[in-house]
Design a protein around this motif. Structure first.
Motif, PDB file in Angstrom:
ATOM      1  N   SER A 267       0.833  -1.213   0.000  1.00 13.64           N
ATOM      2  CA  SER A 267       0.000   0.000   0.000  1.00 13.64           C
ATOM      3  C   SER A 267       0.860   1.253   0.000  1.00 13.64           C
ATOM      4  N   VAL A 268       2.024   1.193   0.663  1.00 10.33           N
ATOM      5  CA  VAL A 268       2.895   2.369   0.720  1.00 10.33           C
ATOM      6  C   VAL A 268       3.477   2.674  -0.656  1.00 10.33           C
ATOM      7  N   HIS A 269       4.064   1.665  -1.300  1.00  3.09           N
ATOM      8  CA  HIS A 269       4.669   1.884  -2.615  1.00  3.09           C
ATOM      9  C   HIS A 269       3.636   2.330  -3.647  1.00  3.09           C
ATOM     10  N   SER A 270       2.501   1.653  -3.683  1.00  2.00           N
ATOM     11  CA  SER A 270       1.471   2.024  -4.665  1.00  2.00           C
ATOM     12  C   SER A 270       0.949   3.430  -4.391  1.00  2.00           C
ATOM     13  N   SER A 271       0.833   3.788  -3.116  1.00  3.11           N
ATOM     14  CA  SER A 271       0.315   5.122  -2.774  1.00  3.11           C
ATOM     15  C   SER A 271       1.307   6.220  -3.121  1.00  3.11           C
ATOM     16  N   VAL A 272       2.615   5.945  -2.927  1.00  7.94           N
ATOM     17  CA  VAL A 272       3.631   6.933  -3.313  1.00  7.94           C
ATOM     18  C   VAL A 272       3.542   7.229  -4.806  1.00  7.94           C
ATOM     19  N   SER A 273       3.448   6.178  -5.612  1.00 10.69           N
ATOM     20  CA  SER A 273       3.333   6.376  -7.057  1.00 10.69           C
ATOM     21  C   SER A 273       2.013   7.052  -7.413  1.00 10.69           C
ATOM     22  N   TYR A 274       0.970   6.714  -6.670  1.00  2.94           N
ATOM     23  CA  TYR A 274      -0.336   7.350  -6.911  1.00  2.94           C
ATOM     24  C   TYR A 274      -0.258   8.846  -6.620  1.00  2.94           C
ATOM     25  N   GLY A 275       0.445   9.214  -5.526  1.00  3.09           N
ATOM     26  CA  GLY A 275       0.630  10.629  -5.217  1.00  3.09           C
ATOM     27  C   GLY A 275       1.460  11.327  -6.275  1.00  3.09           C
ATOM     28  N   ASN A 276       2.453  10.623  -6.813  1.00  3.55           N
ATOM     29  CA  ASN A 276       3.261  11.224  -7.878  1.00  3.55           C
ATOM     30  C   ASN A 276       2.430  11.493  -9.129  1.00  3.55           C
ATOM     31  N   LEU A 277       1.450  10.638  -9.389  1.00  8.79           N
ATOM     32  CA  LEU A 277       0.523  10.925 -10.490  1.00  8.79           C
ATOM     33  C   LEU A 277      -0.217  12.226 -10.243  1.00  8.79           C
ATOM     34  N   GLY A 278      -0.550  12.489  -8.960  1.00  8.25           N
ATOM     35  CA  GLY A 278      -1.194  13.761  -8.618  1.00  8.25           C
ATOM     36  C   GLY A 278      -0.288  14.944  -8.893  1.00  8.25           C
ATOM     37  N   VAL A 279       1.022  14.776  -8.638  1.00  8.54           N
ATOM     38  CA  VAL A 279       1.981  15.844  -8.923  1.00  8.54           C
ATOM     39  C   VAL A 279       2.014  16.141 -10.420  1.00  8.54           C
ATOM     40  N   VAL A 280       1.970  15.088 -11.238  1.00  9.74           N
ATOM     41  CA  VAL A 280       1.966  15.275 -12.695  1.00  9.74           C
ATOM     42  C   VAL A 280       0.706  16.028 -13.126  1.00  9.74           C
ATOM     43  N   LEU A 281      -0.420  15.655 -12.569  1.00  7.42           N
ATOM     44  CA  LEU A 281      -1.676  16.347 -12.914  1.00  7.42           C
ATOM     45  C   LEU A 281      -1.601  17.819 -12.534  1.00  7.42           C
ATOM     46  N   SER A 282      -0.996  18.099 -11.381  1.00  2.00           N
ATOM     47  CA  SER A 282      -0.860  19.499 -10.961  1.00  2.00           C
ATOM     48  C   SER A 282       0.035  20.274 -11.924  1.00  2.00           C
ATOM     49  N   TYR A 293      -5.570  12.285  -5.550  1.00  2.00           N
ATOM     50  CA  TYR A 293      -4.373  11.447  -5.646  1.00  2.00           C
ATOM     51  C   TYR A 293      -3.429  11.709  -4.474  1.00  2.00           C
ATOM     52  N   LEU A 294      -3.181  12.996  -4.197  1.00  2.00           N
ATOM     53  CA  LEU A 294      -2.246  13.344  -3.136  1.00  2.00           C
ATOM     54  C   LEU A 294      -2.797  12.994  -1.762  1.00  2.00           C
ATOM     55  N   LYS A 295      -4.101  13.227  -1.552  1.00  2.00           N
ATOM     56  CA  LYS A 295      -4.699  12.924  -0.251  1.00  2.00           C
ATOM     57  C   LYS A 295      -4.683  11.428   0.026  1.00  2.00           C
ATOM     58  N   LYS A 296      -4.953  10.620  -1.000  1.00  2.00           N
ATOM     59  CA  LYS A 296      -4.915   9.175  -0.817  1.00  2.00           C
ATOM     60  C   LYS A 296      -3.498   8.705  -0.500  1.00  2.00           C
ATOM     61  N   ALA A 297      -2.521   9.303  -1.162  1.00  2.00           N
ATOM     62  CA  ALA A 297      -1.126   8.946  -0.902  1.00  2.00           C
ATOM     63  C   ALA A 297      -0.729   9.307   0.525  1.00  2.00           C
ATOM     64  N   ILE A 298      -1.152  10.488   0.977  1.00  2.00           N
ATOM     65  CA  ILE A 298      -0.809  10.940   2.331  1.00  2.00           C
ATOM     66  C   ILE A 298      -1.402  10.007   3.380  1.00  2.00           C
ATOM     67  N   GLU A 299      -2.638   9.600   3.187  1.00  2.00           N
ATOM     68  CA  GLU A 299      -3.286   8.705   4.149  1.00  2.00           C
ATOM     69  C   GLU A 299      -2.541   7.363   4.237  1.00  2.00           C
ATOM     70  N   ALA A 300      -2.145   6.828   3.095  1.00  2.21           N
ATOM     71  CA  ALA A 300      -1.489   5.509   3.088  1.00  2.21           C
ATOM     72  C   ALA A 300      -0.102   5.575   3.716  1.00  2.21           C
ATOM     73  N   VAL A 301       0.692   6.560   3.348  1.00  9.60           N
ATOM     74  CA  VAL A 301       2.053   6.623   3.886  1.00  9.60           C
ATOM     75  C   VAL A 301       2.031   7.028   5.362  1.00  9.60           C
TER      76      VAL A 301
END
Length: 593
Positions: A267-282, A293-301
């Motif tokens: 969950s940590v690795h997938s969430s980090v990459s998911y948050g990075n997708l949010g950075v790309v969208l931004s 994307y970023l909020k989901k990543a923050i919750e998981a990590v």
């Protein structure tokens, strides 16, 4: 089902084999490549047993006995190099982390690298270059930062150049604990990313992603394995493309990293990459879409207590809130980011620590919106000073990096020239030795040929001498025979002998005339000859008669109208039938018939 059972049985057998002591007789019978595979699997299996034996004296003798046996029985350069690299990385690395002494390890790696180069072991040489770079970076000693960066840059380029063209079938042979090729590739990718060489980092990460293999999980007790490195390479490829401004490519690799993280349940690795997708969208201007994307990543990590990953996601989320003018959400996000920064600053790379500037800028903007101008001015001025300082540092860093690149290129060119000169010297030495051997070989062949010709000439001379001696003797015998014939012949027979020697025996009538005259000279000779030698043919009888007259071979041939060679062959048959020795004169041999 049967296939699966066979695979399980094979794995259990392999595990049992590796856990047992080395089969020494079997190891001695293996080839160089087979010894490499066997020893690599064994050392990987017992990597931490060997490492722990340094601190456990009771366990060490047995482990050293196994190692020394394999080292002594290594048949070729691959197996020998494997044993040397294992000892360096498993045993000598204690000097790095316990005694803080790096020179011995550096010298060992240089020696092994030279040996690998001499035996054309490209993979071994390339990995030793990367391991050497890692040691130089982590333990520079008295080396200044500039020299270290130049050496590491050159060494890494050299190592990657050797490795990048090798086929996967070769690369996968070096996943064991001894060479640990993927770890070295990942480490170099991180180093290049840290010094902002994003294109180099991308190229190294791409190789690592291509080379990663499930076989990595064979290193028992190691915290990292195939899943960890594979995800790291995928995520790093996204980060490199993001820093290079290639947002589409960054999104592609982050999506692959996210999917791969889900595949093995991290969950940590997938969430980090998911948050990075949010950075790309931004970065693409899709701020509202990036927030989930970023909020989901923050919750998981946060659940995984990964503060650095939470900081890396919280900063871009704060920036998005500021861009959307959502100050009530931006303020707690900025404060959380500041708190996280204080707790992870020791572990954050220098390049990532620059994210503190937008935090100060954001706090200044929030306080200005709230009407607290004093705090707004404080944070804005602080951000401006840091930004100005960073701009100067960036300019100086860019200048130094370019200068270091040029120096690294010049240094590598110098080393290449040294290597080329060394290789040429080796080639020249080998060519000289080969030329000398060829000259000696040609001389030996020529002398042997001359000796053979001399022996043949001596033999031919001896044969000619003997032939001349024989002919002389035969002529002397012929002369004696003629004189004896002349003495034994009565005066009334002399005219008949003269007529016999003048006759030509070409027809039966000629032979009858010759026989009548011959009988007058040698009465009843032919009758006695036929009675004693019944196997003689008429032609052989004629030759014997002519021999009694002491005629030469040429004279006989002329009288009979045949060749001299036929006379010689007929004589040979007569001697054979009558058991006369080779070379015996027929006139003399048949005189007493």
């Amino acid at each position: 089902m049967n296939v699966q059972l066979c695979i399980v049985a094979l794995l259990l057998f392999r595990a049992q084999l590796l856990s047992a002591p080395i089969n020494r007789v079997h190891f001695q019978q293996l080839s160089d490549g087979e010894q490499f595979t066997y020893a690599d699997a064994y050392l990987t299996k017992h990597w931490f047993d060997f490492y722990d034996s340094i601190q456990r004296p009771a366990k060490r003798p047995a482990m050293l006995a196994e190692y020394n046996f394999m080292k002594a029985e290594a048949k070729g350069p691959r197996a020998a190099t494997l044993m040397r690299v294992f000892w360096c990385r498993n045993q000598q690395f204690v000097d790095l982390y316990v005694r803080k002494q790096a020179q011995g390890v550096i010298d060992s790696l240089v020696s092994i690298r030279t040996y690998a180069h001499q035996h054309n072991l490209l993979a071994e040489e390339g990995i030793c270059w990367l391991a050497w770079c890692k040691v130089i970076i982590e333990h520079p000693g008295k080396m200044d930062e500039r020299t270290r960066r130049i050496l590491v840059y050159d060494g890494a380029i050299r190592g990657m150049s050797l490795l990048q063209n090798l086929p996967l079938s070769v690369i996968h042979q070096y996943h064991g604990a001894t060479y640990d090729i993927i770890h070295h590739i990942w480490w170099m990718s991180m180093y290049f990313f840290k010094i902002q060489e994003y294109d180099l980092a991308r190229r190294v990460a791409a190789l690592g992603n291509q080379w990663a293999h499930p076989q990595l999980d064979t290193k028992e007790g190691h915290p990292y394995g195939y899943n960890y490195y594979k995800w790291q390479f995928l995520n790093d490829l996204g980060s490199c493309h993001l820093r290079l401004g290639k947002l589409k490519e960054a999104a592609y690799w982050y999506q692959k990293a996210y999917t791969f993280g889900l595949s093995y349940g991290s969950s940590v690795h997938s969430s980090v990459s998911y948050g990075n997708l949010g950075v790309v969208l931004s970065r693409q201007g899709k701020h509202a879409a990036a927030i989930p994307y970023l909020k989901k990543a923050i919750e998981a990590v946060r659940r995984g207590n990964d503060r650095q990953s939470e900081f890396n996601a919280m900063v871009p989320l704060s920036e998005i809130y500021l861009k959307l003018k959502q100050y009530d959400k931006a303020y707690p996000a900025l404060l959380r980011s500041m708190a996280l920064y204080d707790s992870v600053r020791a572990f954050v790379d220098q390049t990532d620590s620059l994210d503190i500037i937008p935090l100060f800028t954001g706090l200044g903007e929030v306080y200005q919106h709230r009407g607290d101008l004093q705090k707004a001015l404080y944070y804005t001025q602080l951000a401006n000073r840091l930004e100005e300082k960073q701009r100067k540092n960036d300019d100086a860093s860019i200048f130094h990096q370019k200068q270091e690149k040029l120096e690294a290129e010049a240094y590598r060119s110098k080393l290449n020239q040294i290597d080329a000169d060394r290789d040429y010297a080796v080639w020249l030495r080998n060519a000289s030795i080969t030329g000398l051997v060829l000259v000696l070989l040609i001389s030996s062949v020529y002398l042997s040929y001359q000796r053979k010709r001399r022996r043949e000439a001596e033999q031919q001379l001896a044969f000619i001498t003997q032939e001349a001696r024989t002919r002389t003797e035969q002529l002397a015998q012929l002369q004696q025979l003629r004189e004896a014939t002349a003495k034994s012949a009565t005066d009334e027979n002399l005219p008949h002998i003269a007529e016999l020697m003048e006759l030509a025996i070409l027809t039966e009538a000629d032979w009858e005339r010759f026989r009548e005259l011959f009988e007058q000279v040698y009465p009843n000779y032919l009758l006695r000859l036929r009675q004693k030698y019944t196997l003689l043919t008429p032609a052989e009888t004629r030759i014997i008669c002519l021999s009694r007259l002491a005629l030469s071979t040429r004279e006989m041939a002329d009288m009979l109208g045949i060749s001299a060679d036929t006379i010689v062959k007929t004589r040979y048959r007569i001697r054979k039938k009558t058991n006369l020795p080779e070379g015996a004169d027929l006139g003399e041999a048949f005189a007493d018939v």
